[in-house]
Scaffold this active site. Structure first.
Site, PDB file in Angstrom:
ATOM      1  N   GLN A 137       0.800  -1.143  -0.113  1.00  0.00           N
ATOM      2  CA  GLN A 137      -0.034  -0.155   0.083  1.00  0.00           C
ATOM      3  C   GLN A 137       0.854   1.355  -0.076  1.00  0.00           C
ATOM      4  OE1 GLN A 137      -3.426  -0.086   3.037  1.00  0.00           O
ATOM      5  NE2 GLN A 137      -3.073   2.076   3.231  1.00  0.00           N
ATOM      6  N   ASP A 138       0.380   2.214  -0.732  1.00  0.00           N
ATOM      7  CA  ASP A 138       1.368   3.767  -0.748  1.00  0.00           C
ATOM      8  C   ASP A 138       0.111   4.628  -0.071  1.00  0.00           C
ATOM      9  OD1 ASP A 138       3.227   2.500  -1.957  1.00  0.00           O
ATOM     10  OD2 ASP A 138       3.253   3.851  -4.040  1.00  0.00           O
ATOM     11  N   LYS A 166       7.818   0.545   7.084  1.00  0.00           N
ATOM     12  CA  LYS A 166       7.671   1.781   6.221  1.00  0.00           C
ATOM     13  C   LYS A 166       8.807   2.277   5.558  1.00  0.00           C
ATOM     14  CE  LYS A 166       4.211   3.360   9.650  1.00  0.00           C
ATOM     15  NZ  LYS A 166       4.294   2.608  10.778  1.00  0.00           N
ATOM     16  N   HIS A 194       6.229   5.502  14.951  1.00  0.00           N
ATOM     17  CA  HIS A 194       6.667   6.631  14.046  1.00  0.00           C
ATOM     18  C   HIS A 194       5.840   7.895  14.125  1.00  0.00           C
ATOM     19  CE1 HIS A 194       6.410   8.175   9.665  1.00  0.00           C
ATOM     20  NE2 HIS A 194       7.764   8.175   9.921  1.00  0.00           N
ATOM     21  N   TYR A 223       4.582   7.322   2.130  1.00  0.00           N
ATOM     22  CA  TYR A 223       4.983   6.168   2.745  1.00  0.00           C
ATOM     23  C   TYR A 223       4.521   5.019   1.960  1.00  0.00           C
ATOM     24  CZ  TYR A 223       1.196   7.556   5.806  1.00  0.00           C
ATOM     25  OH  TYR A 223       0.167   8.043   6.442  1.00  0.00           O
TER      26      TYR A 223
END
Length: 188
Positions: free
Chosen positions: A51-52, A75, A116, A129
């Site tokens: 997945q973007d 990531k 993160h 990401y």
């Protein structure tokens, strides 16, 4: 390899990597590969990204510190517009931060089981990401961004103080790192 330069184990934290892609520029602009499986595999990043994601935020937005509990994600993050200070925190409370900008084109690899987050330092930033697992809305976890037990040294955007930062409601109430460890039986 040769198309990317990789700094491994940033700040002595196993698994964190800063990637500097080769950028080819001329009078027209520039070209770079933001991801090439073969180059990344050779650099020790052998992941299947599924997945973007992309977010846009204004100056003073702080997102984090986030993780997924049962579906952790590797990531690969970068900035396509503006400037952010990006942070990863490991399970021992060690942290590393790096400035990512559209100009420096650096990327940051954050392995699974890290919290993160980032703060926007420019007037506006777009953040991209790639992740290795899908987003699961009922699997979100977080650690308080300014927990003194971790001691992240967040730079403040010009003209702002911590009181001016923009956080989501959930980011304002995350528990601290000690509570996170106790909840999961982690001994530090």
């Amino acid at each position: 390899m040769g198309k990317i330069k990789v700094t491994h184990d940033c700040n002595g934290i196993d698994g964190l990597k800063v990637i500097e892609p080769a950028v080819f520029g001329d009078a027209r602009g520039y070209f770079m590969e933001t991801y090439n499986y073969n180059d990344f595999k050779e650099a020790g990043i052998d992941c299947q990204f599924v997945q973007d994601n992309q977010s846009a935020s204004k100056k003073g937005v702080l997102r984090g510190l986030h993780f997924q509990i049962n579906h952790p994600q590797d990531k690969l993050v970068r900035v396509v517009s503006g400037e952010v200070f990006d942070v990863a925190v490991d399970l021992f409370g060690k942290w590393f931060g790096i400035v990512l900008t559209a100009e420096n084109k650096k990327q940051f690899f954050v392995p699974k089981n890290f919290a993160h987050g980032f703060i926007v330092l420019s007037d506006y930033a777009e953040f991209c990401y790639k992740v290795t697992d899908f987003y699961h809305p009922n699997d979100e976890g977080g650690i308080l961004w300014n927990d003194p037990a971790i001691g992240v040294e967040w730079p403040m955007p010009e003209g702002m103080t911590q009181a001016d930062l923009i956080l989501s409601d959930k980011d304002k109430v995350h528990g601290g790192f000690d509570a996170y460890c106790k909840e999961r039986g982690i001994v530090r």
